[in-house]
Design an enzyme around this catalytic site. Sequence first.
Site, short mmCIF file in Angstrom:
data_model
loop_
_atom_site.label_atom_id
_atom_site.label_comp_id
_atom_site.label_asym_id
_atom_site.label_seq_id
_atom_site.Cartn_x
_atom_site.Cartn_y
_atom_site.Cartn_z
N HIS A 178 1.78 3.09 -3.35
CA HIS A 178 0.84 4.49 -4.28
C HIS A 178 0.49 5.78 -3.89
O HIS A 178 1.02 5.64 -5.46
CB HIS A 178 -0.91 3.51 -3.56
CG HIS A 178 -1.47 3.03 -3.93
ND1 HIS A 178 -2.37 2.74 -5.09
CD2 HIS A 178 -2.18 1.47 -2.99
CE1 HIS A 178 -3.13 1.23 -4.89
NE2 HIS A 178 -2.39 1.29 -3.74
N HIS A 226 -52.11 21.70 8.72
CA HIS A 226 -51.97 20.53 8.47
C HIS A 226 -52.60 19.35 8.98
O HIS A 226 -53.54 18.56 7.63
CB HIS A 226 -50.70 20.08 9.54
CG HIS A 226 -49.47 19.69 8.63
ND1 HIS A 226 -49.05 21.35 8.29
CD2 HIS A 226 -48.78 19.38 8.14
CE1 HIS A 226 -48.03 21.53 8.07
NE2 HIS A 226 -47.98 19.85 7.11
N GLN A 247 1.10 -0.87 0.20
CA GLN A 247 -0.43 0.13 0.12
C GLN A 247 0.87 0.88 -0.24
O GLN A 247 0.57 2.44 -0.49
CB GLN A 247 -0.78 0.12 1.30
CG GLN A 247 -2.41 -0.90 1.35
CD GLN A 247 -2.64 -0.83 -0.40
OE1 GLN A 247 -3.34 0.30 -1.01
NE2 GLN A 247 -2.80 -1.97 -0.80
N GLU A 281 -8.82 2.61 5.83
CA GLU A 281 -9.56 1.70 4.96
C GLU A 281 -9.79 0.71 4.69
O GLU A 281 -10.43 -0.60 3.89
CB GLU A 281 -8.68 2.54 3.20
CG GLU A 281 -9.41 2.59 2.58
CD GLU A 281 -8.49 3.00 0.83
OE1 GLU A 281 -8.84 2.70 -0.09
OE2 GLU A 281 -7.35 3.12 0.90
N HIS A 282 -8.71 0.27 4.69
CA HIS A 282 -8.48 -1.19 4.05
C HIS A 282 -7.34 -1.98 5.71
O HIS A 282 -6.35 -1.82 6.39
CB HIS A 282 -7.34 -2.12 3.59
CG HIS A 282 -6.82 -1.25 1.83
ND1 HIS A 282 -6.48 0.11 1.27
CD2 HIS A 282 -8.27 -1.96 1.22
CE1 HIS A 282 -6.90 0.60 0.14
NE2 HIS A 282 -7.79 -1.07 0.02
N ASP A 319 -8.12 -5.56 -4.39
CA ASP A 319 -7.54 -4.25 -5.02
C ASP A 319 -8.34 -4.41 -7.02
O ASP A 319 -8.50 -3.67 -7.96
CB ASP A 319 -6.60 -3.76 -5.31
CG ASP A 319 -5.87 -3.20 -4.04
OD1 ASP A 319 -7.34 -2.40 -3.64
OD2 ASP A 319 -4.39 -2.77 -3.28
#
Length: 422
Positions: free
Chosen positions: A254, A413, A251, A320-321, A354
């Site tokens: 990236h 109403h 990771q 995230e992961h 992924d």
Amino acid sequence: MDIQSLDALDESELASVLDRDAGIDEIRADVRGIVDEVRDRGDDALREFSEKFDGVEVDALDITARTERAAEAIDPELREAIEAAIDNVRAFHERQVRTDWTDSFGGARLGRQFRPLRRIGAYVPGGSATYPSTSIMTVVPAKVAGVEEVVVVTPPAEELNPVTLAAIGLAGADEVYSVGGAQAIGALAYGTETIPPVEKVVGPGNRWVSAAKAEVRGDVAIDMIAGPTEVLVVADETASPRLVAAELVGQAEHDPHSSVVAVTPDESLARAVADEVEAQVPDRARPEIIREALANETSGVFVAPSMDEATAFAEAYAVEHLVVMTADDEATVDAIDSAGSVFVGEYSPVAAGDYASGTNHVLPTGAGAKTTGGLSVDSFVRSRTVQHLDRDSLDSLSDTIVTLAELEGLEAHAESVRKRFE
């Protein structure tokens, strides 16, 4: 890679790890200027920013036809891999499709209906890496949901990656434009002479893309802040240091602003993981980016006093992961609610999600998993409720309606009910 004890972190040090924004806040003013230029000057601004930031002179912004040609021209083995991934992602997301329903409640027929958005924009990153997989993860769920017009933007280059173009076409995109970065998000949100605006912007990106999505939110819907990437590995003494390190390094490649973390109650494992990371980095294709990500204050190997405290840290981090490698994986997973996507056991690498298992890799970052999930069919539909009351069912509710309406001072109403029985 740094090894730190969770017990030794003071409140501010812990906050710097948990309250991460991947450098988004520091560029918000610059991003705002870019987005405003696109809103004011349209295509001219897009071309100027492409030359300034991407070093490319863009002539034709619309490259839809090129994606169709690329799908026919790529190597058959690459096409087969792309189509296999598309099939898996489609199958998984078809299970998410909602169905309309109606039921009887005290004589009234009440129900819920689901309708797709009409036009959405998907960001497919480019730059230092190419992401045909993101084409699949954004376009396929939108099409499964029934979106009529799926628009893809992807950064320009002297030579656009043919595999990415092919994946965009094979996934089913309706329009494709050669524009990237914050300026692409501005174009999707506000429209230009060439690119009509969309109803919602989805997809991952670097901090400039994420900051732009945060900037336009409110003028256009967005899925979430998705990027730069994050991973957190929860491991115990049974885990392989080599595999834990491989997830961190994988990771980290990236983006320099990626956050990569391992937490374990076993200090010897922590040291072995740190050593493995150092051993693996030189063999990777993007070692400079990896080392920058490893040096982030939101990255590191943390030693927890116990597994309970390790999972509590993971819950607070809301990554995230989330990768789990422990003696009792299921119990560890059950102890952590907040995560974008979970990878259980040593044969569940993040790379599976992924690319090819079928789950979506567009996921919330920056602790967004505390309140939202990843991209799904739900991201592309909206719901509405429907009700059909007859005289008897309204009569049975009338006293309740009138009493509450008058309590709130909304006499008209109440009268709208009374008039039906005059």
